[in-house]
Scaffold this active site. Structure first.
Site, PDB file in Angstrom:
ATOM      1  N   SER A  27       0.887  -1.178   0.000  1.00  8.60           N
ATOM      2  CA  SER A  27       0.000   0.000   0.000  1.00  8.60           C
ATOM      3  C   SER A  27       0.910   1.209   0.000  1.00  8.60           C
ATOM      4  O   SER A  27       2.012   1.158   0.572  1.00  8.60           O
ATOM      5  CB  SER A  27      -0.868   0.040   1.266  1.00  8.60           C
ATOM      6  OG  SER A  27      -1.444   1.333   1.411  1.00  8.60           O
ATOM      7  N   TYR A  39      -2.690   0.095  10.332  1.00  9.70           N
ATOM      8  CA  TYR A  39      -2.661  -0.428   8.959  1.00  9.70           C
ATOM      9  C   TYR A  39      -1.292  -0.160   8.319  1.00  9.70           C
ATOM     10  O   TYR A  39      -0.667  -1.068   7.773  1.00  9.70           O
ATOM     11  CB  TYR A  39      -3.769   0.250   8.154  1.00  9.70           C
ATOM     12  CG  TYR A  39      -3.861  -0.133   6.701  1.00  9.70           C
ATOM     13  CD1 TYR A  39      -4.133  -1.444   6.309  1.00  9.70           C
ATOM     14  CD2 TYR A  39      -3.698   0.820   5.692  1.00  9.70           C
ATOM     15  CE1 TYR A  39      -4.238  -1.787   4.968  1.00  9.70           C
ATOM     16  CE2 TYR A  39      -3.817   0.495   4.348  1.00  9.70           C
ATOM     17  CZ  TYR A  39      -4.076  -0.806   3.988  1.00  9.70           C
ATOM     18  OH  TYR A  39      -4.190  -1.145   2.655  1.00  9.70           O
TER      19      TYR A  39
END
Ligand SMILES: NC(=O)c1ccc[n+]([C@@H]2O[C@H](COP(=O)([O-])OP(=O)(O)OC[C@H]3O[C@@H](n4cnc5c(N)ncnc54)[C@H](O)[C@@H]3O)[C@@H](O)[C@H]2O)c1
Length: 264
Positions: A149, A162
């Site tokens: 990501s 995250y």
């Protein structure tokens, strides 16, 4: 060819004969990866924890479904071995399963951070170890593709649970390339930006856009090109990485261009 004669179906076929595992393939980016890789000729095994969605995706795309929780190392090993036995080996792993947790890092319950690490870091490690065992036994190398990501290099406020395991997963990708390159095993990753999926739902997009005084389109297209990047764009990028035999230890950023997320 005489007029009226039909052209044969066009299949790129770049992955003909290859066996591919895609984790987290019952939704979003993973489902698109399964579709794009199947269309390129690969035999695709899809793994997910969500059994009904997995069955639906398998029926829709002609892939083989395997219900599996990637945080359970023993189950991952069993399922990977079953795929290799059922489908005649393994050539490519797309380690994709993940989910986004939020919370200010100084306040959040430690358990939330640990749970996110189990999925967003150890889930990848479980899948990669199971894949490497098979690749080594086969003796013909292999390819591991990580869905990381752009949070791994450009952390978002209150997205620590995250972004931090994603940063560790970027390091994991490099470690696999370093430790297993001589066995012909390549490891690469994609840093995607905002993608409309089960992880980033329509409602979340509206809320976040509103909070920034933007329209949903402006929020999703907030990059240098001014266009929304889709799950199928990410799947296409994975397909290219899978086919580039000399690319190793690389991160491809697929977010329409955002200077803060670009690698330096
Ligand atoms: N959507 C985005 O904006 C975005 C951006 C960058 C990276 N990513 C990454 O893309 C990957 C896929 O996410 P998505 O956006 O397609 O989300 P999604 O929620 O649509 O899909 C994730 C899939 O993973 C499965 N899954 C969750 N936990 C699992 C487990 N323990 N074992 C097996 N399967 C499990 C879910 O059931 C689901 O089918 C994730 O790693 C995510 O971090 C997403």
């Amino acid at each position: 060819m005489t007029s009226g004669e039909e052209l044969p179906e066009q299949r790129p076929g770049g992955l003909l004969g290859k066996v591919v595992i895609v984790t987290g393939a019952a939704s979003g980016i993973g489902r698109e990866v399964a579709r794009v890789f199947s269309r390129a000729g690969a035999a695709v095994a899809i793994l997910d924890i969500n059994e009904p969605a997995l069955a639906e995706t398998a029926a829709e795309q002609g892939c083989r479904p395997y219900c599996c929780d990637v945080t359970d190392a023993a189950s991952v090993t069993t399922v990977f071995e079953a795929v290799a036995a059922d489908m005649g080996g393994l050539d490519i792993l797309v380690s994709n399963a993940g989910s986004a947790q939020q919370g200010a890092i100084g306040d959040l319950p430690m358990e939330d951070l640990r749970r996110s690490f189990e999925l967003n870091f150890f889930g990848h490690q479980n899948a990669c170890q199971a894949a490497v065992r098979i690749f080594r036994r086969q003796g013909r190398g292999g390819s591991i593709l990580f869905n990381i990501s752009n949070q791994s290099v450009n952390p978002g406020k209150d997205f620590g649970p995250y972004g931090i395991p994603k940063a560790a997963t970027l390091a994991l990708m490099k470690q696999y390339a370093l430790d297993h390159g001589r066995e012909g095993i390549r490891a690469n990753g994609i840093n995607a930006g905002r993608i409309r999926t089960g992880l980033m739902t329509g409602q979340m997009i509206v809320e976040r856009a509103n909070a920034r005084g933007m329209t949903p389109h402006e929020y999703m297209a907030g990059n240098l090109l001014g266009v929304e990047v889709t799950a199928s764009d990410i799947a296409d990028a994975f397909l290219h990485l899978a086919q580039m035999d000399k690319v190793n230890a690389a991160v491809l950023t697929v977010d329409g261009g955002v200077i803060a997320t670009s690698l330096r």
